[in-house]
Design a protein around this motif. Structure first.
Motif, short mmCIF file in Angstrom:
data_model
loop_
_atom_site.label_atom_id
_atom_site.label_comp_id
_atom_site.label_asym_id
_atom_site.label_seq_id
_atom_site.Cartn_x
_atom_site.Cartn_y
_atom_site.Cartn_z
N THR A 14 0.82 -1.21 0.00
CA THR A 14 0.00 0.00 0.00
C THR A 14 0.86 1.26 0.00
OG1 THR A 14 -0.21 -0.28 2.41
CG2 THR A 14 -2.07 -1.00 1.05
N LEU A 15 2.04 1.21 0.60
CA LEU A 15 2.96 2.34 0.50
C LEU A 15 3.43 2.53 -0.94
CD1 LEU A 15 5.20 2.00 3.70
CD2 LEU A 15 3.65 3.88 3.14
N TYR A 16 3.73 1.41 -1.60
CA TYR A 16 4.13 1.47 -3.01
C TYR A 16 3.03 2.08 -3.87
CZ TYR A 16 5.17 -0.25 -7.72
OH TYR A 16 5.39 -0.34 -9.07
N LYS A 17 1.77 1.78 -3.53
CA LYS A 17 0.63 2.32 -4.27
C LYS A 17 0.23 3.72 -3.78
CE LYS A 17 -0.51 -1.09 -7.06
NZ LYS A 17 -0.63 -0.91 -8.52
N LYS A 18 0.99 4.26 -2.79
CA LYS A 18 0.74 5.58 -2.22
C LYS A 18 -0.63 5.69 -1.56
CE LYS A 18 3.88 7.86 -5.45
NZ LYS A 18 4.05 8.92 -6.47
N LYS A 19 -1.06 4.58 -0.96
CA LYS A 19 -2.29 4.58 -0.17
C LYS A 19 -1.89 4.61 1.30
CE LYS A 19 -4.84 1.91 -3.65
NZ LYS A 19 -5.59 0.67 -3.93
N TYR A 20 -1.59 5.81 1.78
CA TYR A 20 -0.94 5.96 3.07
C TYR A 20 -1.85 5.59 4.25
CZ TYR A 20 2.43 8.34 0.11
OH TYR A 20 3.32 8.63 -0.88
N THR A 21 -3.13 5.88 4.13
CA THR A 21 -4.05 5.52 5.22
C THR A 21 -4.10 4.01 5.42
OG1 THR A 21 -5.40 7.48 4.75
CG2 THR A 21 -6.41 5.73 6.07
N ALA A 22 -4.23 3.29 4.29
CA ALA A 22 -4.27 1.82 4.37
C ALA A 22 -2.96 1.27 4.91
CB ALA A 22 -4.57 1.24 2.99
N ALA A 23 -1.86 1.91 4.54
CA ALA A 23 -0.55 1.46 5.02
C ALA A 23 -0.43 1.62 6.53
CB ALA A 23 0.56 2.24 4.32
N VAL A 24 -0.91 2.75 7.04
CA VAL A 24 -0.86 2.98 8.48
C VAL A 24 -1.73 1.96 9.23
CG1 VAL A 24 -1.52 4.59 10.32
CG2 VAL A 24 -0.32 5.42 8.29
N VAL A 25 -2.93 1.70 8.71
CA VAL A 25 -3.82 0.72 9.33
C VAL A 25 -3.16 -0.66 9.36
CG1 VAL A 25 -6.02 -0.49 9.12
CG2 VAL A 25 -5.93 1.99 8.76
N SER A 26 -2.56 -1.06 8.24
CA SER A 26 -1.87 -2.36 8.17
C SER A 26 -0.73 -2.44 9.16
CB SER A 26 -1.35 -2.61 6.75
OG SER A 26 -2.40 -2.65 5.81
N ALA A 27 0.03 -1.35 9.27
CA ALA A 27 1.16 -1.33 10.19
C ALA A 27 0.70 -1.45 11.64
CB ALA A 27 1.97 -0.05 9.99
N VAL A 28 -0.37 -0.74 11.98
CA VAL A 28 -0.88 -0.79 13.36
C VAL A 28 -1.36 -2.19 13.71
CG1 VAL A 28 -2.73 0.02 14.87
CG2 VAL A 28 -1.47 1.66 13.46
N PHE A 29 -2.15 -2.79 12.83
CA PHE A 29 -2.66 -4.14 13.10
C PHE A 29 -1.52 -5.16 13.14
CE2 PHE A 29 -6.86 -2.45 12.07
CZ PHE A 29 -7.65 -3.13 13.00
N SER A 30 -0.53 -4.99 12.27
CA SER A 30 0.62 -5.89 12.29
C SER A 30 1.35 -5.81 13.63
CB SER A 30 1.57 -5.54 11.14
OG SER A 30 2.71 -6.36 11.18
N ALA A 31 1.55 -4.58 14.14
CA ALA A 31 2.23 -4.41 15.43
C ALA A 31 1.43 -5.04 16.57
CB ALA A 31 2.44 -2.91 15.69
#
Length: 426
Positions: free
Chosen positions: A357-374
């Motif tokens: 999602t970072l590669y696709k520049k979808k920053y909100t989705a990237a943050v959500v994925s990172a939080v759930f991963s943590a």
């Protein structure tokens, strides 16, 4: 109309035209094999880190395959119906009919007779659904739910004066049904089992996967596996399949070119019910050897979810059914330990999702994925075992997660679920 003329004209009706505006590439065999290899590599990593050596064992894979077959057959049934434009929510009810009729005939006349009668039981449910939706234009969802309710009540009623009076039976279960022969490839099965027990990275996991496919395999499982490429060949490589799919894409255009839309919808829904009935018969005859009230356990709905996950394609459907079967198998073998290891797997997958999602520049989705991963990494690190309630819910949680994550890439048949009357385009 000749076969060549029929094929070309139905193509003009829009059955195979790609979706405009960036349609997705279909899952091909090399792509599917690449997904399997990548998934197996990830499982090897999780197994090595967590120490859950049963995660990819021969028994685990064999159990997952047995649990995936009924789901896959229900999903194939949904695929046939929906490719012709008929939504089949009644798969669960048709599976219930398959379990009851399969066990009823199986304990009296043998397992293969039970399989045949179970298929007929499911096809009966499909016929009712076809009459209601195709002939009388009843809402497809209403019809499917009604069939499930009807099947549940009818089998409960029939059990009271059939199984209840049979030796070894009761009002809620049938007498035991004789099993179907099982296949084990001599030599190869033992070698793969020994290789899997060495717990080498990737090699042992691959051996466990292959070993599960050649060890203690029911003949009916082999038949079910062959139905996946068989369905693909019939629907995507024959004129019959092209005309059937045109009914789900643009029935008005198909009719204008000489396709009998009613006939193809009826055939599709009958085959759909028969496949769901076969899945029910598999549950009663192969999985348990006995009919029990409520034994489908929502597998018809999970099969529908697998079909949607697979984007209405047999290959993707098979992957979805395998995923759900594997999750169900984790609950039965090793339980909490194996499901606990899956927390690590999900955390790693979310890391990949974050990077994508970072590669696709979808920053909100990237943050959500990172939080759930943590959160999952912390949960995995802070616990050694999961509550039994979470383990029991794992297959259903997986179903919801898969549908949520795959929703953006789906493309159902254009006329799926839409009412149709003969001659409405005139």
């Amino acid at each position: 109309m000749s076969e060549i003329e029929s094929t070309s004209t139905v193509t003009a009706a829009g059955a195979t035209a790609p979706a405009k505006g960036g349609g997705r590439r279909k899952l091909t065999l090399p792509v599917i094999l690449l997904f399997v290899a990548g998934g197996l590599l990830l499982f090897s990593l999780v197994r090595a880190v967590s120490g859950a050596d049963d995660l990819t064992s021969v028994g685990q894979v064999s159990g997952a395959l047995q649990l995936a077959v009924p789901i896959g057959l229900a999903g194939l049934g949904g695929l046939w119906a929906e490719r012709a434009g008929v939504v089949n929510i009644g798969l669960e009810g048709m599976m219930i009919l398959g379990t009851w009729f399969g066990a009823w005939a199986g304990y009296q006349w043998g397992p293969w007779t039970g399989v045949a009668v179970g298929i007929l039981g499911g096809a009966l449910g499909g016929l009712i659904h076809a009459i209601m939706t195709v002939t009388f234009n009843v809402n497809h969802i209403v019809s499917g739910v009604a069939i499930t309710i009807l099947a549940t009540g009818a089998t409960r009623y029939l059990s009271n004066f059939t199984f209840a009076e049979a030796p070894g039976g009761s009002s809620k279960q049938s007498p035991r049904v004789e099993g179907i022969d099982r296949i084990t490839v001599p030599g190869l099965s033992d070698w793969l089992g020994d290789l899997q027990e060495k717990h080498w990275f990737f090699v042992s996991d691959l051996a466990g996967l292959l070993g599960g496919l050649v060890t203690n395999l029911s003949v009916l499982t082999v038949v079910a596996l062959l139905l996946v490429p068989g369905t693909w060949w019939v629907l995507w490589r024959t004129g019959f399949g092209l005309r059937l799919r045109s009914c789900g894409e643009n029935p008005v255009a198909a009719e204008s070119l000489g396709v009998n839309v009613y006939k193809y919808k009826y055939i599709a829904v009958l085959v759909s019910g028969a496949l769901a009935g076969l899945g029910g018969a598999f549950l009663a005859i192969v999985s348990t050897g006995i009919y029990q009230e409520g034994q489908t356990g929502g597998r018809g709905y999970i099969g529908l979810a697998a079909m949607i996950f697979g984007n209405w394609m047999p290959g993707g459907l098979a992957l979805g059914a395998g995923l759900f079967g594997f999750t169900d198998s984790l609950k039965l073998r090793g339980g909490a330990e194996n499901v606990h290891a899956m927390l690590l797997l999900l955390a790693i997958l979310l890391v990949f999702a974050c990077a994508w999602t970072l590669y696709k520049k979808k920053y909100t989705a990237a943050v959500v994925s990172a939080v759930f991963s943590a959160v999952l990494f912390l949960w995995y690190s802070a616990t050694d075992i999961l509550p039994s309630q979470f383990v029991d819910a794992a297959p259903y949680v997986t179903t919801l997660l898969v549908l949520a994550l795959s929703a953006q890439r789906l493309r159902m048949p254009k006329a799926n679920g839409m009412p149709y009357k003969k001659g409405q385009g005139k």
